[in-house]
Design a protein around this motif. Structure first.
Motif, PDB file in Angstrom:
ATOM      1  N   LEU A 129      -9.752  38.703  17.415  1.00 12.60           N
ATOM      2  CA  LEU A 129      -9.195  38.855  18.522  1.00 12.60           C
ATOM      3  C   LEU A 129      -8.710  40.151  18.930  1.00 12.60           C
ATOM      4  N   LYS A 130      -9.089  40.790  19.828  1.00 14.70           N
ATOM      5  CA  LYS A 130      -8.391  42.206  20.276  1.00 14.70           C
ATOM      6  C   LYS A 130      -8.486  42.148  21.826  1.00 14.70           C
ATOM      7  N   HIS A 131      -7.141  42.138  22.203  1.00 12.93           N
ATOM      8  CA  HIS A 131      -7.002  42.015  23.680  1.00 12.93           C
ATOM      9  C   HIS A 131      -5.573  42.392  23.939  1.00 12.93           C
ATOM     10  N   ARG A 132      -5.465  42.926  24.924  1.00 12.83           N
ATOM     11  CA  ARG A 132      -3.913  43.596  25.315  1.00 12.83           C
ATOM     12  C   ARG A 132      -3.224  42.406  25.618  1.00 12.83           C
ATOM     13  N   ASN A 133      -3.446  41.257  25.930  1.00 13.27           N
ATOM     14  CA  ASN A 133      -2.782  40.090  26.095  1.00 13.27           C
ATOM     15  C   ASN A 133      -2.513  39.057  24.877  1.00 13.27           C
ATOM     16  N   ILE A 134      -3.133  39.470  23.795  1.00 13.67           N
ATOM     17  CA  ILE A 134      -2.939  38.561  22.647  1.00 13.67           C
ATOM     18  C   ILE A 134      -2.385  39.552  21.697  1.00 13.67           C
ATOM     19  N   LEU A 135      -1.249  38.679  20.867  1.00 19.03           N
ATOM     20  CA  LEU A 135      -0.546  39.133  19.754  1.00 19.03           C
ATOM     21  C   LEU A 135      -1.421  40.032  19.034  1.00 19.03           C
ATOM     22  N   GLU A 136      -1.501  41.172  18.481  1.00 22.78           N
ATOM     23  CA  GLU A 136      -2.128  41.586  17.242  1.00 22.78           C
ATOM     24  C   GLU A 136      -2.033  41.040  16.022  1.00 22.78           C
ATOM     25  N   PHE A 137      -2.956  40.519  15.100  1.00 25.86           N
ATOM     26  CA  PHE A 137      -2.658  39.903  13.766  1.00 25.86           C
ATOM     27  C   PHE A 137      -2.710  41.018  12.815  1.00 25.86           C
ATOM     28  N   ILE A 138      -1.455  41.083  12.166  1.00 30.04           N
ATOM     29  CA  ILE A 138      -1.371  42.187  10.929  1.00 30.04           C
ATOM     30  C   ILE A 138      -1.956  41.930   9.620  1.00 30.04           C
ATOM     31  N   LYS A 139      -1.521  40.699   9.302  1.00 29.92           N
ATOM     32  CA  LYS A 139      -1.908  40.118   7.931  1.00 29.92           C
ATOM     33  C   LYS A 139      -1.349  38.859   7.740  1.00 29.92           C
ATOM     34  N   ALA A 140      -1.828  38.053   6.730  1.00 27.07           N
ATOM     35  CA  ALA A 140      -1.433  36.935   6.429  1.00 27.07           C
ATOM     36  C   ALA A 140      -0.962  36.989   4.638  1.00 27.07           C
ATOM     37  N   ILE A 141       0.088  36.311   4.286  1.00 26.21           N
ATOM     38  CA  ILE A 141       0.503  35.877   2.926  1.00 26.21           C
ATOM     39  C   ILE A 141       0.625  34.641   2.693  1.00 26.21           C
ATOM     40  N   ARG A 142      -0.005  34.141   1.674  1.00 24.33           N
ATOM     41  CA  ARG A 142      -0.085  32.665   1.222  1.00 24.33           C
ATOM     42  C   ARG A 142       0.698  32.696  -0.022  1.00 24.33           C
ATOM     43  N   VAL A 143       1.591  31.590   0.050  1.00 23.14           N
ATOM     44  CA  VAL A 143       2.498  31.252  -1.207  1.00 23.14           C
ATOM     45  C   VAL A 143       1.944  30.046  -1.468  1.00 23.14           C
ATOM     46  N   GLU A 144       1.540  29.956  -2.788  1.00 25.33           N
ATOM     47  CA  GLU A 144       1.045  28.387  -3.252  1.00 25.33           C
ATOM     48  C   GLU A 144       2.209  27.565  -3.882  1.00 25.33           C
ATOM     49  N   PRO A 145       2.090  26.274  -3.563  1.00 24.12           N
ATOM     50  CA  PRO A 145       3.162  25.556  -4.481  1.00 24.12           C
ATOM     51  C   PRO A 145       2.863  25.752  -6.013  1.00 24.12           C
ATOM     52  N   PRO A 164       6.605  27.662  -0.216  1.00 24.16           N
ATOM     53  CA  PRO A 164       4.969  27.356  -0.122  1.00 24.16           C
ATOM     54  C   PRO A 164       4.667  27.194   1.059  1.00 24.16           C
ATOM     55  N   GLY A 165       3.800  28.156   1.505  1.00 26.47           N
ATOM     56  CA  GLY A 165       3.140  28.144   2.905  1.00 26.47           C
ATOM     57  C   GLY A 165       2.038  29.410   3.211  1.00 26.47           C
ATOM     58  N   LEU A 166       1.852  29.333   4.424  1.00 24.84           N
ATOM     59  CA  LEU A 166       0.893  30.455   4.988  1.00 24.84           C
ATOM     60  C   LEU A 166       2.001  31.323   5.916  1.00 24.84           C
ATOM     61  N   TYR A 167       2.203  32.690   5.737  1.00 28.39           N
ATOM     62  CA  TYR A 167       3.026  33.522   6.585  1.00 28.39           C
ATOM     63  C   TYR A 167       1.921  34.334   7.423  1.00 28.39           C
ATOM     64  N   MET A 168       1.808  34.236   8.547  1.00 32.16           N
ATOM     65  CA  MET A 168       1.055  35.029   9.372  1.00 32.16           C
ATOM     66  C   MET A 168       1.901  36.196  10.104  1.00 32.16           C
ATOM     67  N   LEU A 169       1.702  37.356   9.914  1.00 33.23           N
ATOM     68  CA  LEU A 169       2.551  38.443  10.452  1.00 33.23           C
ATOM     69  C   LEU A 169       1.593  38.883  11.814  1.00 33.23           C
ATOM     70  N   LEU A 170       2.276  39.055  12.943  1.00 34.67           N
ATOM     71  CA  LEU A 170       1.562  39.142  14.013  1.00 34.67           C
ATOM     72  C   LEU A 170       2.477  40.211  14.826  1.00 34.67           C
ATOM     73  N   GLU A 171       2.053  40.820  15.776  1.00 34.96           N
ATOM     74  CA  GLU A 171       2.751  41.848  16.646  1.00 34.96           C
ATOM     75  C   GLU A 171       3.844  41.153  17.254  1.00 34.96           C
ATOM     76  N   TYR A 172       4.956  41.727  17.513  1.00 35.74           N
ATOM     77  CA  TYR A 172       6.297  41.175  18.022  1.00 35.74           C
ATOM     78  C   TYR A 172       6.335  41.481  19.395  1.00 35.74           C
ATOM     79  N   ALA A 173       6.478  40.524  20.113  1.00 33.15           N
ATOM     80  CA  ALA A 173       6.339  40.632  21.606  1.00 33.15           C
ATOM     81  C   ALA A 173       7.755  40.762  22.293  1.00 33.15           C
TER      82      ALA A 173
END
Length: 97
Positions: free
Chosen positions: A42-58, A66-75
């Motif tokens: 998704l690329k739109h000026r009203n949607i936070l930009e997705f940067i990357k995701a990091i998965r930490v497995e149990p 353990p979890g999924l860490y999704m890094l997004l543009e900060y608003a």
């Protein structure tokens, strides 16, 4: 959502964390993968930009929960729902006066 900071660049990001537990199913993991793929495309000026995701497995030797860490543009300006509440109060005060 949490505010994360890259200490090397002093750049702020939003971090969405979805914890993995022993009860997390394969279906739930697939849904998270789909959410990441959709958000990354998704690329739109009203949607936070997705940067990357990091998965930490149990059961790994990681200091992180353990979890999924999704890094997004900060608003700046806070949570959308907080701002909707402020707007509603502003509109009501204008109507009632």
């Amino acid at each position: 959502m949490f505010r994360a900071v890259n200490f090397e660049t002093d750049h702020a990001l939003a971090c969405k964390i979805v914890k993995f537990t022993p009860e997390t199913t394969d279906r739930q993991r697939k849904m998270l993968d789909k959410e990441m793929r959709v958000h990354a495309n998704l690329k739109h000026r009203n949607i936070l930009e997705f940067i990357k995701a990091i998965r930490v497995e149990p059961n790994t030797n990681s200091p992180y929960y353990p979890g999924l860490y999704m890094l997004l543009e900060y608003a700046e300006g806070g949570d959308l729902f907080d701002n909707i509440g402020k707007l509603s109060c502003f509109m009501l005060s204008k109507i009632c006066t």
